[in-house]
Scaffold this active site. Structure first.
Site, PDB file in Angstrom:
ATOM      1  N   CYS A   2       0.839  -1.195   0.000  1.00 52.56           N
ATOM      2  CA  CYS A   2       0.000   0.000   0.000  1.00 52.56           C
ATOM      3  C   CYS A   2       0.875   1.247   0.000  1.00 52.56           C
ATOM      4  O   CYS A   2       1.916   1.273   0.642  1.00 52.56           O
ATOM      5  CB  CYS A   2      -0.941   0.105   1.193  1.00 52.56           C
ATOM      6  N   ARG A  27       3.805  -0.136  -4.861  1.00 60.09           N
ATOM      7  CA  ARG A  27       3.596  -0.710  -3.530  1.00 60.09           C
ATOM      8  C   ARG A  27       2.294  -1.509  -3.426  1.00 60.09           C
ATOM      9  O   ARG A  27       2.048  -2.188  -2.439  1.00 60.09           O
ATOM     10  CB  ARG A  27       3.569   0.405  -2.478  1.00 60.09           C
ATOM     11  N   TRP A  75      -2.839  -2.667  -1.609  1.00 63.42           N
ATOM     12  CA  TRP A  75      -2.556  -4.091  -1.796  1.00 63.42           C
ATOM     13  C   TRP A  75      -3.340  -4.774  -0.691  1.00 63.42           C
ATOM     14  O   TRP A  75      -2.994  -4.661   0.481  1.00 63.42           O
ATOM     15  CB  TRP A  75      -1.054  -4.339  -1.655  1.00 63.42           C
ATOM     16  N   ASN A 101      -1.564   1.910   5.743  1.00 63.27           N
ATOM     17  CA  ASN A 101      -0.734   0.856   5.160  1.00 63.27           C
ATOM     18  C   ASN A 101      -0.320  -0.047   6.316  1.00 63.27           C
ATOM     19  O   ASN A 101       0.321   0.422   7.247  1.00 63.27           O
ATOM     20  CB  ASN A 101       0.497   1.518   4.496  1.00 63.27           C
ATOM     21  N   GLY A 102      -0.716  -1.326   6.258  1.00 59.33           N
ATOM     22  CA  GLY A 102      -0.342  -2.239   7.349  1.00 59.33           C
ATOM     23  C   GLY A 102      -1.512  -3.116   7.740  1.00 59.33           C
ATOM     24  O   GLY A 102      -2.492  -3.242   6.994  1.00 59.33           O
ATOM     25  N   GLU A 490      16.913 -17.463  -9.724  1.00 58.82           N
ATOM     26  CA  GLU A 490      16.488 -16.091  -9.980  1.00 58.82           C
ATOM     27  C   GLU A 490      15.839 -15.968 -11.363  1.00 58.82           C
ATOM     28  O   GLU A 490      14.830 -15.295 -11.524  1.00 58.82           O
ATOM     29  CB  GLU A 490      17.708 -15.151  -9.836  1.00 58.82           C
ATOM     30  N   LYS A 494      12.032 -14.698 -12.005  1.00 59.71           N
ATOM     31  CA  LYS A 494      11.692 -13.578 -12.894  1.00 59.71           C
ATOM     32  C   LYS A 494      10.614 -13.993 -13.874  1.00 59.71           C
ATOM     33  O   LYS A 494       9.664 -13.258 -14.106  1.00 59.71           O
ATOM     34  CB  LYS A 494      12.910 -13.105 -13.702  1.00 59.71           C
ATOM     35  N   GLU A 497       7.113 -14.629 -12.090  1.00 56.90           N
ATOM     36  CA  GLU A 497       6.417 -13.484 -11.485  1.00 56.90           C
ATOM     37  C   GLU A 497       5.888 -12.494 -12.511  1.00 56.90           C
ATOM     38  O   GLU A 497       4.887 -11.844 -12.268  1.00 56.90           O
ATOM     39  CB  GLU A 497       7.286 -12.780 -10.433  1.00 56.90           C
ATOM     40  N   HIS A 513      17.566 -36.325 -10.346  1.00 55.06           N
ATOM     41  CA  HIS A 513      16.864 -36.821  -9.158  1.00 55.06           C
ATOM     42  C   HIS A 513      15.380 -36.466  -9.176  1.00 55.06           C
ATOM     43  O   HIS A 513      14.744 -36.422  -8.137  1.00 55.06           O
ATOM     44  CB  HIS A 513      17.542 -36.288  -7.899  1.00 55.06           C
ATOM     45  N   LYS A 612       5.809  -4.223  -4.445  1.00 52.22           N
ATOM     46  CA  LYS A 612       7.259  -4.066  -4.401  1.00 52.22           C
ATOM     47  C   LYS A 612       7.819  -4.283  -3.005  1.00 52.22           C
ATOM     48  O   LYS A 612       8.886  -4.853  -2.840  1.00 52.22           O
ATOM     49  CB  LYS A 612       7.610  -2.664  -4.906  1.00 52.22           C
TER      50      LYS A 612
HETATM   51  C1  F6R Z   1      11.300 -10.521  -7.031  1.00 49.77           C
HETATM   52  C2  F6R Z   1      11.211  -9.553  -5.953  1.00 49.77           C
HETATM   53  C3  F6R Z   1      10.946 -10.050  -4.573  1.00 49.77           C
HETATM   54  C4  F6R Z   1      11.834  -9.302  -3.562  1.00 49.77           C
HETATM   55  C5  F6R Z   1      11.475  -9.709  -2.133  1.00 49.77           C
HETATM   56  C6  F6R Z   1      12.393  -9.072  -1.122  1.00 49.77           C
HETATM   57  O1  F6R Z   1      11.600  -9.895  -8.236  1.00 49.77           O
HETATM   58  O2  F6R Z   1      11.321  -8.385  -6.150  1.00 49.77           O
HETATM   59  O3  F6R Z   1      11.140 -11.433  -4.486  1.00 49.77           O
HETATM   60  O4  F6R Z   1      13.168  -9.593  -3.848  1.00 49.77           O
HETATM   61  O5  F6R Z   1      10.153  -9.351  -1.871  1.00 49.77           O
HETATM   62  O6  F6R Z   1      12.313  -7.687  -1.179  1.00 49.77           O
HETATM   63  P1  F6R Z   1      13.417  -6.768  -0.514  1.00 49.77           P
HETATM   64  O7  F6R Z   1      14.690  -7.003  -1.248  1.00 49.77           O
HETATM   65  O8  F6R Z   1      12.907  -5.379  -0.690  1.00 49.77           O
HETATM   66  O9  F6R Z   1      13.530  -7.181   0.909  1.00 49.77           O
END
Ligand code: F6R
Length: 617
Positions: A2, A27, A75, A101-102, A490, A494, A497, A513, A612
């Site tokens: 949020c 956010r 969110w 937010n929370g 990773e 990517k 997501e 395995h 984010k």
């Molecule tokens: C994936 C992504 C998330 C963040 C995770 C941790 O692309 O962005 O998996 O890496 O939510 O976020 P931070 O680094 O802000 O603690």
């Protein structure tokens, strides 16, 4: 999660709030709303959907006049995303408005008490409960808004950043924080103030900002100093006004179609900024104040524990290989969410490194607090300056990647690996675990990485062509070994997501395995097969996939011959030291998921269900 924003001053609040919400949309983006005080009354508009939907609605629905207002981009936690559950929320009398937010964890108990007192609720949210609690306190104790907010917050359990105003006294905004960030922008001569979850909404208006600490609240009035108090004991706090380093260009797309693409292309610059002033190749030195000042802690450490989530956790896995190889310190990498809840054994001889782009991830922050309580030395690797984790840790090193707005993390990952590589190199020097010639070689090679990333980015068109062939895939396998096993994880993260294609990352040798059963002529397998690090073994894995008709996209070192003969597609990256290959192999994987997602018409910068900064558990 949020985003909240607000304005009080002499300008029209509407465009400032709407612009601010657009910048905070990373956010959360399942609903949006705004409330303004138009001089007589409040005008409120909110809707399920994005800020663009809110814009359409406000244009036809409400007057956009007024010099006071607050806004929200959501969110969802309590209550599905719909118009009613969207913020702002008003109190029963319609006098108070709030954005939040929370999560208020004990909202149900409070709701029952308020219901017994005759309150009724329109939405399913914890936020509507909170605004009514504030109203009830205000009536019962006959106090002003600030005091009512303080008393109410002392009754709630949970996390919050809130902004509230009272239409019967429209000369102030009251804000408070516990666990979710809030920044206050101070306009020239205190003629105006801005409120936001981060400073991006007001960057063009002022460089002076106060970041509230946990358990602080502030009363913001035009022409007055911001009054900050501790929520629990009412003590006054001196405002720490900071000068913002961010600029407008950093938070705009600068001609790119998406923030994610811009941020992928920013990596050469971002990595350079990460090592600037720290990597002094000519002197053969690495200077990092946070490490230098605490060298004894690192040298006496029994082990390093790395905690993080998501992409940052993947950077932690790369760091495990690097620290153990360079500095010979045992490393354990933990998901912060698991670590904090499993009564981990932590001693005063442990060093805990918390990695977080946002510096606000709730689980990582909780892991930091836990390790501190148990006496460990806690070091933060964050991107957002002044973030909660950066403040909570004993020392740290910023990544200096600049604002990352695309929800999928890209430049944060490579800059985290850069910081952690610098740390490992510095410690290897102090411990004498690396020869001088190897040390110098690694300094030289690290300095060349930005130029090599630049070269790796030149394969973009080629990657786009490959993406066209696989955009309809439903599954994908990513394989890598050693330093590039975390890159496989990773790459898979990517893809899933942002394109919603199911993808798995595996250590290449683990394929036999289990996952090998998945391979058929429809299964794309992305294999990282750089010239160093178990090359021959990875080539054997590629043969195994080929003989089961899997489609192979291989990331290889420039000049590779062997893999080229077997793979369906090869993507070349420049040669570098093995430990730094993740900084290059990750580039084509970022581009591949980006192009597949764009071709599938997915919202690359705002993938569904994500946000984010994950400030809730
Ligand atoms: C994936 C992504 C998330 C963040 C995770 C941790 O692309 O962005 O998996 O890496 O939510 O976020 P931070 O680094 O802000 O603690």
């Amino acid at each position: 999660m949020c985003g909240i924003t607000g304005y009080i001053g002499y300008r029209d609040a509407y465009p400032i709030i709407i612009n601010g919400l657009q910048r905070l949309e990373y956010r959360g983006y399942d609903s949006a709303g705004i409330v303004l005080y138009d001089g007589k009354d409040i005008v409120l508009s909110k809707t399920k959907g994005k800020v663009s939907d809110l814009l359409e609605r406000t244009a036809s629905e409400i007057s956009t006049k007024g010099n006071l207002g607050i806004g929200h981009t959501r969110w969802a936690t309590h209550g599905v995303p719909n118009d009613v559950n969207s913020h702002p929320h008003t109190s029963a009398s319609g006098e108070l408005v709030i954005v939040h937010n929370g999560i208020i964890e004990n909202y149900d108990t409070i709701k029952k008490e308020l219901t017994n007192r005759g309150y009724s609720f329109k939405s399913d949210t914890d936020t509507e409960v909170l605004v009514n609690l504030i109203e009830e306190v205000k009536k019962q104790y006959k106090v002003k808004l600030g005091k009512a907010v303080q008393i109410a917050l002392n009754q709630v359990i949970g996390a919050y950043a809130i902004a509230v105003f009272d239409k019967s006294k429209p000369d102030e905004i009251v804000v408070a924080r516990l666990g979710s960030p809030i920044a206050i922008g101070i306009g020239k001569d205190k003629k105006e103030f801005f409120v936001a979850s981060d400073a991006s909404p007001f960057i063009e208006y002022t460089k002076d900002a106060i970041y509230l600490e946990d358990e602080e609240m502030a009363i913001i009035k035009v022409g007055k100093d911001v009054e900050i108090r501790k929520i629990h004991d009412d003590s006054l706090v001196d405002a720490d006004v900071q000068e913002l380093q961010m600029n407008l260009e950093q938070i705009e797309k600068s001609g790119y179609d998406h923030f994610m693409l811009k941020e992928i292309y920013e990596q050469p610059r971002a990595i350079t900024d990460t090592y600037r002033g720290r990597l002094l190749r000519n002197e053969g030195l690495i200077k990092m104040a946070g490490v230098e000042d605490n060298m004894k802690k690192f040298l006496n450490a029994d082990r390093i524990i790395i905690v993080a989530c998501g992409t940052s956790w993947h950077a932690g896995l790369v760091a495990e290989y690097i620290f153990e190889e360079f500095a010979r310190i045992p490393v354990e990498v933990e998901y912060a969410s698991e670590f904090r809840y499993r009564n981990p054994i932590i001693t005063e001889k442990d060093v805990l490194i918390a990695i977080s782009q946002s510096g606000e991830t709730a689980d990582t922050l909780a892991a930091v607090k836990l390790a501190k309580e148990k006496g460990a030395f806690v070091f933060g690797v964050c991107n957002v300056v002044g973030s909660s984790i950066a403040r909570e840790t004993h020392a740290g090193a910023y990544t200096h990647a600049g604002p990352e707005i695309g929800v999928a993390s890209t430049k944060a990952f490579t800059t985290q690996i850069t910081v952690l590589s610098l740390m490992a190199l510095r410690l290897s020097r102090a411990k004498g675990t690396m020869s001088s010639s190897d040390y110098r070689l690694h300094l030289q090679e690290l300095e060349l990485i930005p130029e090599k990333v630049e070269r790796a980015l030149k394969i973009d068109e080629h990657v786009k062509e490959i993406a066209k062939e696989y955009l309809l895939s439903t599954n994908c396998l990513y394989l890598g070994r050693g330093y590039n096993f975390p890159v496989a994880l990773e790459g898979a993260l990517k893809l899933k997501e942002i394109s919603y294609i199911h993808a798995e990352g595996y250590p290449a040798a683990e394929m036999k395995h289990g996952p090998i059963a998945l391979i058929d002529d429809r299964m794309p397998v992305i294999v990282i097969a750089t010239s160093m690090g178990h090359y021959e073994k990875v080539v054997s894995n590629i043969q195994e996939i080929k003989s089961r008709k899997g489609k192979i996209i291989a990331v290889v070192t420039e000049g590779d011959v062997q893999v080229k003969e077997i793979a369906d597609h090869v993507i070349e990256i420049p040669e570098t030291e093995e430990a730094f290959t993740p900084l290059l192999t990750t580039i084509p994987l970022q581009l591949l998921s980006y192009h597949i997602a764009v071709m599938r018409n997915c919202n690359v910068d705002q993938p569904r269900n994500l946000a984010k900064s994950v400030t809730v558990e």
